[in-house]
Motif scaffolding. Structure first.
Motif, PDB file in Angstrom:
ATOM      1  N   GLY A   3       0.839  -1.199   0.000  1.00  0.00           N
ATOM      2  CA  GLY A   3       0.000   0.000   0.000  1.00  0.00           C
ATOM      3  C   GLY A   3       0.874   1.249   0.000  1.00  0.00           C
ATOM      4  N   VAL A   4       0.603   2.155   0.931  1.00  0.00           N
ATOM      5  CA  VAL A   4       1.360   3.391   1.068  1.00  0.00           C
ATOM      6  C   VAL A   4       2.240   3.276   2.304  1.00  0.00           C
ATOM      7  N   THR A   5       3.545   3.421   2.109  1.00  0.00           N
ATOM      8  CA  THR A   5       4.498   3.258   3.202  1.00  0.00           C
ATOM      9  C   THR A   5       5.177   4.580   3.496  1.00  0.00           C
ATOM     10  N   GLN A  22       9.725  10.254   3.848  1.00  0.00           N
ATOM     11  CA  GLN A  22       9.620   9.381   2.682  1.00  0.00           C
ATOM     12  C   GLN A  22       8.211   8.829   2.547  1.00  0.00           C
ATOM     13  N   CYS A  23       7.785   8.692   1.294  1.00  0.00           N
ATOM     14  CA  CYS A  23       6.490   8.079   0.989  1.00  0.00           C
ATOM     15  C   CYS A  23       6.640   7.253  -0.269  1.00  0.00           C
ATOM     16  N   ALA A  24       6.208   6.006  -0.198  1.00  0.00           N
ATOM     17  CA  ALA A  24       6.259   5.133  -1.364  1.00  0.00           C
ATOM     18  C   ALA A  24       4.967   4.336  -1.450  1.00  0.00           C
ATOM     19  N   GLN A  25       4.483   4.153  -2.693  1.00  0.00           N
ATOM     20  CA  GLN A  25       3.294   3.315  -2.894  1.00  0.00           C
ATOM     21  C   GLN A  25       3.577   2.297  -3.998  1.00  0.00           C
ATOM     22  N   ASP A  26       3.007   1.108  -3.829  1.00  0.00           N
ATOM     23  CA  ASP A  26       3.246   0.022  -4.781  1.00  0.00           C
ATOM     24  C   ASP A  26       1.981  -0.356  -5.543  1.00  0.00           C
ATOM     25  N   MET A  27       1.058   0.594  -5.662  1.00  0.00           N
ATOM     26  CA  MET A  27      -0.211   0.340  -6.334  1.00  0.00           C
ATOM     27  C   MET A  27      -0.268   0.981  -7.721  1.00  0.00           C
ATOM     28  N   ALA A  92      -0.722  10.209   0.930  1.00  0.00           N
ATOM     29  CA  ALA A  92      -1.858   9.465   0.389  1.00  0.00           C
ATOM     30  C   ALA A  92      -1.714   9.329  -1.115  1.00  0.00           C
ATOM     31  N   SER A  93      -2.320   8.282  -1.660  1.00  0.00           N
ATOM     32  CA  SER A  93      -2.274   8.092  -3.105  1.00  0.00           C
ATOM     33  C   SER A  93      -3.634   7.650  -3.615  1.00  0.00           C
ATOM     34  N   SER A  94      -3.819   7.823  -4.918  1.00  0.00           N
ATOM     35  CA  SER A  94      -5.076   7.455  -5.551  1.00  0.00           C
ATOM     36  C   SER A  94      -4.799   7.126  -7.009  1.00  0.00           C
ATOM     37  N   PRO A  95      -5.563   6.194  -7.580  1.00  0.00           N
ATOM     38  CA  PRO A  95      -5.345   5.895  -8.996  1.00  0.00           C
ATOM     39  C   PRO A  95      -5.675   7.067  -9.913  1.00  0.00           C
ATOM     40  N   LEU A  96      -6.603   7.913  -9.459  1.00  0.00           N
ATOM     41  CA  LEU A  96      -7.000   9.094 -10.222  1.00  0.00           C
ATOM     42  C   LEU A  96      -7.059  10.275  -9.279  1.00  0.00           C
ATOM     43  N   GLY A  99     -10.241  10.069  -7.427  1.00  0.00           N
ATOM     44  CA  GLY A  99     -10.543   8.811  -6.763  1.00  0.00           C
ATOM     45  C   GLY A  99     -10.355   8.861  -5.266  1.00  0.00           C
ATOM     46  N   LYS A 100     -10.685   7.745  -4.621  1.00  0.00           N
ATOM     47  CA  LYS A 100     -10.527   7.679  -3.172  1.00  0.00           C
ATOM     48  C   LYS A 100      -9.049   7.608  -2.828  1.00  0.00           C
ATOM     49  N   LEU A 101      -8.729   8.211  -1.681  1.00  0.00           N
ATOM     50  CA  LEU A 101      -7.352   8.238  -1.221  1.00  0.00           C
ATOM     51  C   LEU A 101      -7.034   7.044  -0.332  1.00  0.00           C
ATOM     52  N   PHE A 102      -5.851   6.500  -0.533  1.00  0.00           N
ATOM     53  CA  PHE A 102      -5.295   5.483   0.354  1.00  0.00           C
ATOM     54  C   PHE A 102      -4.193   6.165   1.158  1.00  0.00           C
ATOM     55  N   PHE A 103      -4.311   6.147   2.468  1.00  0.00           N
ATOM     56  CA  PHE A 103      -3.373   6.857   3.322  1.00  0.00           C
ATOM     57  C   PHE A 103      -2.302   5.928   3.881  1.00  0.00           C
ATOM     58  N   GLY A 104      -1.106   6.509   4.095  1.00  0.00           N
ATOM     59  CA  GLY A 104      -0.083   5.845   4.869  1.00  0.00           C
ATOM     60  C   GLY A 104      -0.399   5.978   6.351  1.00  0.00           C
ATOM     61  N   SER A 105       0.429   5.362   7.186  1.00  0.00           N
ATOM     62  CA  SER A 105       0.154   5.339   8.628  1.00  0.00           C
ATOM     63  C   SER A 105       0.615   6.597   9.348  1.00  0.00           C
ATOM     64  N   GLY A 106       1.297   7.504   8.635  1.00  0.00           N
ATOM     65  CA  GLY A 106       1.627   8.797   9.213  1.00  0.00           C
ATOM     66  C   GLY A 106       3.016   8.880   9.815  1.00  0.00           C
ATOM     67  N   THR A 107       3.527  10.120   9.889  1.00  0.00           N
ATOM     68  CA  THR A 107       4.789  10.434  10.562  1.00  0.00           C
ATOM     69  C   THR A 107       4.509  11.515  11.581  1.00  0.00           C
ATOM     70  N   GLN A 108       4.840  11.214  12.845  1.00  0.00           N
ATOM     71  CA  GLN A 108       4.672  12.213  13.899  1.00  0.00           C
ATOM     72  C   GLN A 108       5.982  12.984  14.036  1.00  0.00           C
ATOM     73  N   LEU A 109       5.933  14.282  13.716  1.00  0.00           N
ATOM     74  CA  LEU A 109       7.127  15.112  13.719  1.00  0.00           C
ATOM     75  C   LEU A 109       7.047  16.162  14.820  1.00  0.00           C
ATOM     76  N   SER A 110       8.102  16.248  15.606  1.00  0.00           N
ATOM     77  CA  SER A 110       8.212  17.303  16.622  1.00  0.00           C
ATOM     78  C   SER A 110       9.433  18.139  16.317  1.00  0.00           C
ATOM     79  N   VAL A 111       9.244  19.466  16.296  1.00  0.00           N
ATOM     80  CA  VAL A 111      10.351  20.382  16.070  1.00  0.00           C
ATOM     81  C   VAL A 111      10.544  21.220  17.333  1.00  0.00           C
TER      82      VAL A 111
END
Lengths: 112, 108
Positions: A3-5, A22-27, A92-96, A99-111
């Motif tokens: 999915g979305v990593t 980083q974000c990568a999708q294999d769809m 997030a990614s979508s074929p169009l 289209g509906k979005l497929f989300f990754g699990s998120g990155t929690q960033l603190s600055v």
């Protein structure tokens, strides 16, 4: 399919540091996007891409850069981190674009 | 620019009660999507509405798109503890812009 990593899952930065989420999708999705989520603010669109080599700004693009050299990858770069960029970031990614979005699990960033 | 307002911001209900969240826009929407985000999780797509006056059901969830395509609603009948989470509408007219969400808490 994974999915979305997104990596990393957690990150702490000092003000002024730079980093890449980083974000990568294999769809084989053409459309990819980045959102940030802050309490009470919902999800706000940072940047998006409708295909390799094409990127565009969303609602809150300042302080962030993106590139899309391949269909699979859509990294988000913080050039000089600020405390206001403390947030949870979702890719997030979508074929169009429509289209509906497929989300990754998120990155929690603190600055700090 | 695109902007969708979502109300209420929070809703606490007793298990078995109904729940409704509303999404409103000042401009005509091309289509609207709904997502659910469990605590600590990521948003998950529920449905997309495209046609004026459209009504779609998923088990206990009923989604409506207004006749003027300026508002939408999500209604949950007889809530369960598994319904806990934040529900977002998203305007898909140009870019996919999310509403601020309604956080639902269900007490057993």
């Amino acid at each position: 399919n994974a999915g979305v990593t997104q990596t990393p899952k957690f990150q702490v930065l000092k003000t002024g540091q730079s980093m890449t989420l980083q974000c990568a999708q294999d769809m084989n999705h053409e459309y990819m996007s980045w959102y940030r989520q802050d309490p009470g603010m919902g999800l706000r669109l940072i940047h998006y891409s409708v295909g390799a080599g094409i990127t565009d700004q969303g609602e809150v693009p300042n302080g962030y850069n993106v590139s899309r050299s391949t269909t699979e990858d859509f990294p988000l770069r913080l050039l000089s981190a600020a405390p206001s960029q403390t947030s949870v970031y979702f890719c997030a990614s979508s074929p169009l674009r429509e289209g509906k979005l497929f989300f990754g699990s998120g990155t929690q960033l603190s600055v700090l | 620019g695109q902007q969708v307002m979502q109300i209420p911001q929070y809703q606490h209900v007793q298990e078995g009660e109904d729940f409704t969240t509303y999404c409103n826009s000042s401009t005509t929407l091309s289509n609207i999507q709904w997502y659910k985000q469990r605590p600590g999780g990521h948003p998950v797509f529920l449905i997309q509405l495209v046609k004026s006056g459209e009504v779609k059901k998923q088990k206990r969830l009923t989604f409506q798109f207004g006749e003027a395509k300026k508002n939408s609603s999500l209604h949950i009948t007889a809530t369960q503890t598994t319904d806990v989470g934040t529900y977002f509408c998203a305007d898909n007219t140009d870019k996919l812009i999310f509403g601020t969400g309604t956080r639902l808490q269900v007490f057993p």
